[in-house]
Design a protein around this motif. Structure first.
Motif, PDB file in Angstrom:
ATOM      1  N   GLY A  79      -4.996   1.335   2.847  1.00  0.00           N
ATOM      2  CA  GLY A  79      -5.351   0.757   1.566  1.00  0.00           C
ATOM      3  C   GLY A  79      -5.592   1.852   0.555  1.00  0.00           C
ATOM      4  O   GLY A  79      -5.640   3.037   0.902  1.00  0.00           O
ATOM      5  N   TYR A  80      -5.740   1.469  -0.700  1.00  0.00           N
ATOM      6  CA  TYR A  80      -5.988   2.443  -1.746  1.00  0.00           C
ATOM      7  C   TYR A  80      -6.638   1.756  -2.948  1.00  0.00           C
ATOM      8  O   TYR A  80      -6.508   0.555  -3.158  1.00  0.00           O
ATOM      9  N   CYS A 133      -4.092  -4.875  -9.032  1.00  0.00           N
ATOM     10  CA  CYS A 133      -3.686  -5.359  -7.721  1.00  0.00           C
ATOM     11  C   CYS A 133      -2.166  -5.320  -7.691  1.00  0.00           C
ATOM     12  O   CYS A 133      -1.499  -6.040  -8.424  1.00  0.00           O
ATOM     13  N   ASP A 134      -1.624  -4.452  -6.872  1.00  0.00           N
ATOM     14  CA  ASP A 134      -0.182  -4.219  -6.846  1.00  0.00           C
ATOM     15  C   ASP A 134       0.515  -5.158  -5.864  1.00  0.00           C
ATOM     16  O   ASP A 134       0.049  -5.340  -4.746  1.00  0.00           O
ATOM     17  N   CYS A 184      -5.627  -7.980  -2.347  1.00  0.00           N
ATOM     18  CA  CYS A 184      -6.574  -7.109  -3.045  1.00  0.00           C
ATOM     19  C   CYS A 184      -7.909  -7.804  -3.251  1.00  0.00           C
ATOM     20  O   CYS A 184      -7.967  -9.030  -3.393  1.00  0.00           O
ATOM     21  N   ILE A 185      -8.954  -6.984  -3.316  1.00  0.00           N
ATOM     22  CA  ILE A 185     -10.275  -7.475  -3.702  1.00  0.00           C
ATOM     23  C   ILE A 185     -10.805  -6.550  -4.789  1.00  0.00           C
ATOM     24  O   ILE A 185     -10.523  -5.351  -4.788  1.00  0.00           O
ATOM     25  N   TRP A 218      -9.312  -2.763  -4.551  1.00  0.00           N
ATOM     26  CA  TRP A 218      -8.961  -2.209  -3.251  1.00  0.00           C
ATOM     27  C   TRP A 218      -7.711  -2.950  -2.793  1.00  0.00           C
ATOM     28  O   TRP A 218      -7.744  -4.150  -2.540  1.00  0.00           O
ATOM     29  N   ASN A 219      -6.573  -2.249  -2.750  1.00  0.00           N
ATOM     30  CA  ASN A 219      -5.285  -2.793  -2.320  1.00  0.00           C
ATOM     31  C   ASN A 219      -5.153  -2.560  -0.818  1.00  0.00           C
ATOM     32  O   ASN A 219      -5.213  -1.410  -0.365  1.00  0.00           O
ATOM     33  N   MET A 220      -4.968  -3.632  -0.042  1.00  0.00           N
ATOM     34  CA  MET A 220      -4.837  -3.522   1.407  1.00  0.00           C
ATOM     35  C   MET A 220      -3.372  -3.564   1.801  1.00  0.00           C
ATOM     36  O   MET A 220      -2.640  -4.458   1.396  1.00  0.00           O
ATOM     37  N   ILE A 221      -2.957  -2.581   2.580  1.00  0.00           N
ATOM     38  CA  ILE A 221      -1.585  -2.480   3.040  1.00  0.00           C
ATOM     39  C   ILE A 221      -1.552  -2.879   4.510  1.00  0.00           C
ATOM     40  O   ILE A 221      -2.294  -2.334   5.317  1.00  0.00           O
TER      41      ILE A 221
END
Length: 119
Positions: free
Chosen positions: A35-36, A41-42, A47-48, A62-65
């Motif tokens: 995440g990054y 939100c990409d 995302c949160i 926070w973008n979760m991959i």
């Protein structure tokens, strides 16, 4: 002395395996992907957003991959499901689901302990 139950033995074995994974991987075992932080939100991420206008090192999102459980520990006020639906789990054992292609408010006064991205 009481004998160890089958469940206790199983839980102890699981905890040991998770602990070993953390040591070997050098990061949280619960995180299925990375995440990054970002200013947005990409797509196609789940995302949160940090609550109360706070910022992370690269922005409030926070973008979760990746799929699976992502360990987090902070307060967030909104969830965005650009790629997959996800469940947000709180410290008080409640949870919220953010459905695919939607966004919704989260409980900003309840600490998020994990996010399960459903792929």
């Amino acid at each position: 002395m009481r004998p160890i139950s089958r469940f206790t033995a199983w839980a102890t074995t699981l905890a040991t395996a998770v602990g070993a994974t953390v040591v070997i991987a050098g990061g949280p075992a619960a995180a299925a992907g990375g995440g990054y932080w970002s200013i947005s939100c990409d797509s196609p991420n789940a995302c949160i957003r940090l609550s109360v206008g706070r910022q992370g090192p690269g922005g409030p999102f926070w973008n979760m991959i990746g799929c699976g459980v992502h360990g987090v520990s902070d307060y967030y006020d909104r969830g965005y499901a650009h790629g997959w639906a996800f469940d947000v789990h709180y410290a008080d054992r409640r949870w919220d689901r953010v459905e695919f292609g939607t966004n919704r408010p989260l409980d900003p006064n309840n600490r998020v302990t994990s996010v399960d991205v459903l792929c």
